[in-house]
Scaffold this motif. Structure first.
Motif, PDB file in Angstrom:
ATOM      1  N   GLU A  90      39.983  41.098 200.499  1.00  0.00           N
ATOM      2  CA  GLU A  90      40.883  40.074 199.951  1.00  0.00           C
ATOM      3  C   GLU A  90      40.641  38.711 200.594  1.00  0.00           C
ATOM      4  OE1 GLU A  90      44.397  40.658 198.167  1.00  0.00           O
ATOM      5  OE2 GLU A  90      43.088  42.075 197.143  1.00  0.00           O
TER       6      GLU A  90
ATOM      7  N   LYS B  72      52.842  46.371 198.503  1.00  0.00           N
ATOM      8  CA  LYS B  72      52.015  45.358 197.838  1.00  0.00           C
ATOM      9  C   LYS B  72      52.512  43.951 198.159  1.00  0.00           C
ATOM     10  CE  LYS B  72      50.403  48.133 193.908  1.00  0.00           C
ATOM     11  NZ  LYS B  72      50.401  48.251 192.428  1.00  0.00           N
ATOM     12  N   GLU B  73      53.806  43.768 198.155  1.00  0.00           N
ATOM     13  CA  GLU B  73      54.370  42.453 198.438  1.00  0.00           C
ATOM     14  C   GLU B  73      54.153  42.072 199.899  1.00  0.00           C
ATOM     15  OE1 GLU B  73      55.774  38.895 197.624  1.00  0.00           O
ATOM     16  OE2 GLU B  73      55.474  40.460 196.103  1.00  0.00           O
TER      17      GLU B  73
ATOM     18  N   LYS C  79      50.521  41.049 200.285  1.00  0.00           N
ATOM     19  CA  LYS C  79      50.280  39.742 199.657  1.00  0.00           C
ATOM     20  C   LYS C  79      50.691  38.610 200.600  1.00  0.00           C
ATOM     21  CE  LYS C  79      51.542  36.909 195.664  1.00  0.00           C
ATOM     22  NZ  LYS C  79      52.451  36.766 194.489  1.00  0.00           N
TER      23      LYS C  79
END
Length: 323
Positions: A84, A295-296, A299
């Protein structure tokens, strides 16, 4: 004063094992209030031995949720997925002119894995250069690794010294590298003379249920002496169990030996099974809570670390007249 930075990576090649927990995670838990913790889930490194139909992103999310479930604090520990943040690959390429193919091809792990695969691929060959870039991108002060990574750390230090000398600038910060004295290498259950291994299906997973844990421990290799004491050369299976028991119960090996000395192997295995079910059961309950939120969390972590990685790479590129 900002806190010093701790950095490590965990391979995204499968679920987390007891070896991961006792070899690395427990040590991070002890220092998380003293350092800014950065943990990279290494999906690019996992490609050195590619797997068909393997969901790297899904396993990355599982690993991240498990890490927090083990007790790592969200506010103290930034976990992210390697691919990422593209700056890892770019820095690796900028470092690559400062290491020769002959040096990389003489790495012990490369030779061993090449022999297993019967051919060596480019990702496997250049893995240590990307590993060096991972470390230097965040100006880490402390890096914990397993015993099998010692040669790669020596190479990373050598790359940094050559790079800094070539540009006559301290562009790459060489951290303190440390290997835990106990539990750095948890051995396999079937073959206690080799490291606990996902590739050889000889491991205990943090998500194993109680029935699976019981089966794996009961079927694990020991010896015929039926006496409990620590001697890895003569008693690798029992010595491995002693290491696991001591670490889980927060004891020294000698203390565990004294506690267990009057038990036979069957009784010791039952006691270890109970301890494993208790410890892993707590982790598994917290894991369920983290699954819908992971996931949050990732992120947010990636956005924060992307800024640090970009700043570091831009500084390096400016000094080497590359932007």
């Amino acid at each position: 004063m900002p806190q010093p930075c701790f950095f490590t990576g965990i391979q995204a090649s499968g679920t987390l094992t007891l070896g991961n927990y006792l070899g690395v995670i427990c040590h991070i838990l002890e220092i998380q209030d003293e350092y800014e913790i950065i943990i990279m889930i290494c999906d690019l490194h996992a490609l050195t031995i590619p797997k068909p139909n393997f969901n790297y992103r899904e396993i990355g999310h599982e690993i991240a949720a498990l890490l927090y479930a083990c007790g790592l604090k969200e506010e103290k520990c930034k976990i992210f997925i390697q691919s990422e943040i593209k700056e890892h690959v770019e820095l690796a390429y900028l470092l690559s002119p400062h290491i020769t193919v002959s040096v990389l091809s003489n790495m012990i792990q490369y030779k061993e894995k090449k022999r297993e695969q019967e051919s060596g691929n480019l990702a496997l060959l250049t893995y240590p250069v990307l590993m060096a870039a991972d470390i230097f991108l965040y100006d880490a002060d402390l890096v914990i690794v397993g015993q099998d990574q010692t040669q790669h750390l020596e190479l990373a230090t050598n790359i940094a010294q050559k790079f800094n000398n070539f540009y006559n600038k301290n562009l790459l910060k060489i951290p303190k590298f440390t290997i835990p004295h106990l539990g750095a290498k948890i051995m396999g259950l079937k073959n206690p003379q080799k490291k606990m291994s996902k590739s050889e299906n000889d491991f205990l997973a943090l998500l194993d249920d109680s029935q699976t844990i019981t089966k794996k421990i009961k079927e694990a290799e020991t010896d015929s002496e039926n006496k409990i004491y620590y001697d890895p050369a003569k008693k690798p299976g029992i010595s491995n169990f002693l290491t696991i028991y001591a670490l889980l119960s927060k004891q020294e090996i000698k203390e565990a030996e004294k506690e267990l000395q009057n038990l036979n192997y069957h009784q010791f295995k039952l006691k270890l099974i109970d301890l494993l079910n208790e410890k892993l059961g707590k982790i598994q309950k917290k894991y369920i809570d983290y699954q819908p939120r992971i996931k949050e969390i990732l992120k947010k972590n990636t956005e924060y670390l992307k800024i640090l990685a970009t700043q570091k790479l831009n500084l390096i590129k400016k000094e080497i007249k590359f932007n």
